[in-house]
Design a protein around this motif. Structure first.
Motif, PDB file in Angstrom:
ATOM      1  N   CYS A 106       0.733  -1.090  -0.133  1.00 57.77           N
ATOM      2  CA  CYS A 106       0.115  -0.077   0.012  1.00 57.77           C
ATOM      3  C   CYS A 106       0.932   1.195   0.150  1.00 57.77           C
ATOM      4  O   CYS A 106       1.490   1.325   0.694  1.00 57.77           O
ATOM      5  N   HIS A 107       0.603   2.210  -0.986  1.00 58.05           N
ATOM      6  CA  HIS A 107       1.467   3.310  -1.099  1.00 58.05           C
ATOM      7  C   HIS A 107       0.589   4.790  -0.616  1.00 58.05           C
ATOM      8  O   HIS A 107       1.028   5.740  -0.511  1.00 58.05           O
ATOM      9  N   THR A 108      -0.715   4.643  -0.678  1.00 54.84           N
ATOM     10  CA  THR A 108      -1.565   5.649  -0.424  1.00 54.84           C
ATOM     11  C   THR A 108      -2.624   5.441   0.482  1.00 54.84           C
ATOM     12  O   THR A 108      -3.281   4.355   0.457  1.00 54.84           O
ATOM     13  N   LEU A 109      -2.744   5.981   1.723  1.00 54.93           N
ATOM     14  CA  LEU A 109      -3.845   5.800   2.343  1.00 54.93           C
ATOM     15  C   LEU A 109      -4.747   6.978   2.545  1.00 54.93           C
ATOM     16  O   LEU A 109      -4.623   8.166   2.437  1.00 54.93           O
ATOM     17  N   ARG A 110      -6.225   6.807   2.730  1.00 51.17           N
ATOM     18  CA  ARG A 110      -7.359   8.032   2.651  1.00 51.17           C
ATOM     19  C   ARG A 110      -8.142   7.574   3.800  1.00 51.17           C
ATOM     20  O   ARG A 110      -8.293   6.519   4.110  1.00 51.17           O
ATOM     21  N   LEU A 111      -8.788   8.625   4.024  1.00 51.34           N
ATOM     22  CA  LEU A 111      -9.760   8.413   5.370  1.00 51.34           C
ATOM     23  C   LEU A 111     -10.848   9.485   5.394  1.00 51.34           C
ATOM     24  O   LEU A 111     -10.485  10.486   4.558  1.00 51.34           O
ATOM     25  N   GLU A 112     -11.986   9.063   5.909  1.00 48.54           N
ATOM     26  CA  GLU A 112     -13.130  10.100   6.039  1.00 48.54           C
ATOM     27  C   GLU A 112     -13.284  10.239   7.554  1.00 48.54           C
ATOM     28  O   GLU A 112     -13.244   9.070   8.263  1.00 48.54           O
ATOM     29  N   THR A 113     -13.511  11.333   8.290  1.00 45.82           N
ATOM     30  CA  THR A 113     -13.588  11.654   9.389  1.00 45.82           C
ATOM     31  C   THR A 113     -14.716  12.604   9.460  1.00 45.82           C
ATOM     32  O   THR A 113     -14.894  13.532   8.500  1.00 45.82           O
ATOM     33  N   GLY A 114     -15.260  12.885  10.437  1.00 42.67           N
ATOM     34  CA  GLY A 114     -16.386  13.847  10.767  1.00 42.67           C
ATOM     35  C   GLY A 114     -15.790  15.084  11.206  1.00 42.67           C
ATOM     36  O   GLY A 114     -14.511  15.336  11.966  1.00 42.67           O
ATOM     37  N   ILE A 115     -16.311  16.169  10.600  1.00 42.22           N
ATOM     38  CA  ILE A 115     -15.758  17.663  10.981  1.00 42.22           C
ATOM     39  C   ILE A 115     -15.956  18.134  12.663  1.00 42.22           C
ATOM     40  O   ILE A 115     -15.117  19.010  12.825  1.00 42.22           O
ATOM     41  N   LYS A 116     -16.857  17.373  13.220  1.00 40.49           N
ATOM     42  CA  LYS A 116     -16.791  17.707  14.839  1.00 40.49           C
ATOM     43  C   LYS A 116     -15.822  16.855  15.608  1.00 40.49           C
ATOM     44  O   LYS A 116     -15.748  17.372  16.713  1.00 40.49           O
ATOM     45  N   GLN A 117     -15.108  16.009  14.980  1.00 35.81           N
ATOM     46  CA  GLN A 117     -14.164  15.208  15.467  1.00 35.81           C
ATOM     47  C   GLN A 117     -12.674  16.180  15.548  1.00 35.81           C
ATOM     48  O   GLN A 117     -11.766  15.354  15.025  1.00 35.81           O
ATOM     49  N   LEU A 143     -20.564  17.457   6.632  1.00 38.18           N
ATOM     50  CA  LEU A 143     -20.311  17.039   7.728  1.00 38.18           C
ATOM     51  C   LEU A 143     -18.862  16.017   7.721  1.00 38.18           C
ATOM     52  O   LEU A 143     -18.379  15.734   8.636  1.00 38.18           O
ATOM     53  N   SER A 144     -18.326  15.816   6.491  1.00 37.86           N
ATOM     54  CA  SER A 144     -17.180  14.990   6.422  1.00 37.86           C
ATOM     55  C   SER A 144     -16.236  15.792   6.186  1.00 37.86           C
ATOM     56  O   SER A 144     -16.090  16.712   5.301  1.00 37.86           O
ATOM     57  N   LEU A 145     -14.906  15.093   6.188  1.00 37.43           N
ATOM     58  CA  LEU A 145     -13.591  15.785   5.909  1.00 37.43           C
ATOM     59  C   LEU A 145     -12.761  14.629   5.439  1.00 37.43           C
ATOM     60  O   LEU A 145     -12.731  13.290   5.958  1.00 37.43           O
ATOM     61  N   PHE A 146     -12.347  14.713   4.318  1.00 37.41           N
ATOM     62  CA  PHE A 146     -11.492  13.542   3.756  1.00 37.41           C
ATOM     63  C   PHE A 146     -10.010  13.865   3.358  1.00 37.41           C
ATOM     64  O   PHE A 146      -9.518  15.219   3.452  1.00 37.41           O
ATOM     65  N   MET A 147      -9.287  12.926   3.817  1.00 39.19           N
ATOM     66  CA  MET A 147      -7.671  13.260   3.900  1.00 39.19           C
ATOM     67  C   MET A 147      -6.922  12.077   3.456  1.00 39.19           C
ATOM     68  O   MET A 147      -7.527  10.895   3.202  1.00 39.19           O
ATOM     69  N   GLU A 148      -5.811  12.288   2.735  1.00 35.80           N
ATOM     70  CA  GLU A 148      -4.883  11.344   2.520  1.00 35.80           C
ATOM     71  C   GLU A 148      -3.479  11.391   2.751  1.00 35.80           C
ATOM     72  O   GLU A 148      -3.182  12.479   3.182  1.00 35.80           O
ATOM     73  N   LYS A 149      -2.633  10.356   2.747  1.00 34.77           N
ATOM     74  CA  LYS A 149      -1.296  10.530   3.196  1.00 34.77           C
ATOM     75  C   LYS A 149      -0.423   9.512   2.167  1.00 34.77           C
ATOM     76  O   LYS A 149      -1.048   8.366   1.879  1.00 34.77           O
ATOM     77  N   LEU A 150       0.355   9.819   1.333  1.00 32.19           N
ATOM     78  CA  LEU A 150       1.190   9.077   0.466  1.00 32.19           C
ATOM     79  C   LEU A 150       2.510   8.418   1.641  1.00 32.19           C
ATOM     80  O   LEU A 150       3.235   8.918   2.298  1.00 32.19           O
ATOM     81  N   LEU A 151       2.441   6.951   1.750  1.00 32.08           N
ATOM     82  CA  LEU A 151       3.393   6.268   2.290  1.00 32.08           C
ATOM     83  C   LEU A 151       4.558   6.249   1.785  1.00 32.08           C
ATOM     84  O   LEU A 151       5.766   5.748   2.500  1.00 32.08           O
ATOM     85  N   VAL A 152       4.710   6.575   0.560  1.00 30.47           N
ATOM     86  CA  VAL A 152       6.032   6.144  -0.386  1.00 30.47           C
ATOM     87  C   VAL A 152       6.041   7.564  -0.953  1.00 30.47           C
ATOM     88  O   VAL A 152       5.213   7.825  -1.845  1.00 30.47           O
ATOM     89  N   ALA A 153       7.229   8.261  -0.555  1.00 38.31           N
ATOM     90  CA  ALA A 153       7.540   9.616  -1.257  1.00 38.31           C
ATOM     91  C   ALA A 153       7.498   9.513  -2.649  1.00 38.31           C
ATOM     92  O   ALA A 153       6.927  10.505  -3.390  1.00 38.31           O
ATOM     93  N   ASP A 154       7.973   8.698  -3.105  1.00 37.27           N
ATOM     94  CA  ASP A 154       7.920   8.445  -4.636  1.00 37.27           C
ATOM     95  C   ASP A 154       7.403   7.469  -5.363  1.00 37.27           C
ATOM     96  O   ASP A 154       7.771   6.363  -5.063  1.00 37.27           O
ATOM     97  N   LEU A 155       6.125   7.602  -5.706  1.00 41.96           N
ATOM     98  CA  LEU A 155       5.393   6.374  -5.957  1.00 41.96           C
ATOM     99  C   LEU A 155       5.854   5.396  -7.215  1.00 41.96           C
ATOM    100  O   LEU A 155       5.666   4.123  -7.362  1.00 41.96           O
ATOM    101  N   ARG A 156       6.908   5.958  -7.811  1.00 45.14           N
ATOM    102  CA  ARG A 156       7.873   5.037  -8.742  1.00 45.14           C
ATOM    103  C   ARG A 156       8.467   4.078  -8.084  1.00 45.14           C
ATOM    104  O   ARG A 156       8.412   2.891  -8.460  1.00 45.14           O
TER     105      ARG A 156
END
Length: 160
Positions: A106-117, A143-156
């Motif tokens: 897995c190289h990219t993680l995403r998530l959905e969380t609530g704006i009140k959290q 009411l949702s906030l979406f976020m992501e993080k690259l786990l690998v700086a260079d996807l190549r």
């Protein structure tokens, strides 16, 4: 001292923590903005589930990643019992989940969380997640906030 280990989503300790999380979220958001996924219905190869236990082996936190099979995953069901917050357990849990996800390609993680959290949002920001647009299967929700993080700086590098 706390330990973080893999666990089945059907384990009674996990179901108890998730029930507490669901109860909490139901006080914050209407049902249509609570995106509750039953992790026990997912195939084992598509799920990373971890639990945090205290010295007495009581489960005090959990989190999961649903692997999508395309190098991405979605963070789900992150919860720390309120009596154990403030000890950076969330950061440790996210790091353990991310390490396992990366070891499974897995190289990219995403998530959905609530704006009140606000505490959860702060945790994710401290851990390197950045806001992004809604992603499938979600639709934009005020009411949702979406976020992501690259786990690998260079996807190549992820395909090597």
């Amino acid at each position: 001292m706390y330990s973080i280990t893999s666990e089945s989503p059907a384990h009674p300790d996990i179901t108890t923590l998730i029930a507490a999380l669901d109860q909490y979220q139901s006080t914050l958001y209407p049902a249509e903005s609570n995106h509750l996924l039953d992790l026990t219905q997912l195939p084992e190869h598509a799920l990373i589930m971890m639990v945090i236990r205290d010295r007495q082996l009581n489960a005090v936190g959990c989190g999961a990643i649903v692997l999508n099979g395309d190098g991405s995953g979605e963070m789900k069901r992150v919860y720390i019992d309120p009596t154990h917050r403030g000890q950076r357990l969330g950061e440790k849990l996210l790091a353990a989940l991310e390490d396992e996800a990366q070891s499974r390609g897995c190289h990219t993680l995403r998530l959905e969380t609530g704006i009140k959290q606000l505490s959860a949002i702060s945790l994710y920001e401290r851990s390197g997640y950045q806001q992004c647009a809604a992603f499938a299967p979600y639709q934009p929700d005020p009411l949702s906030l979406f976020m992501e993080k690259l786990l690998v700086a260079d996807l190549r590098l992820a395909v090597l």
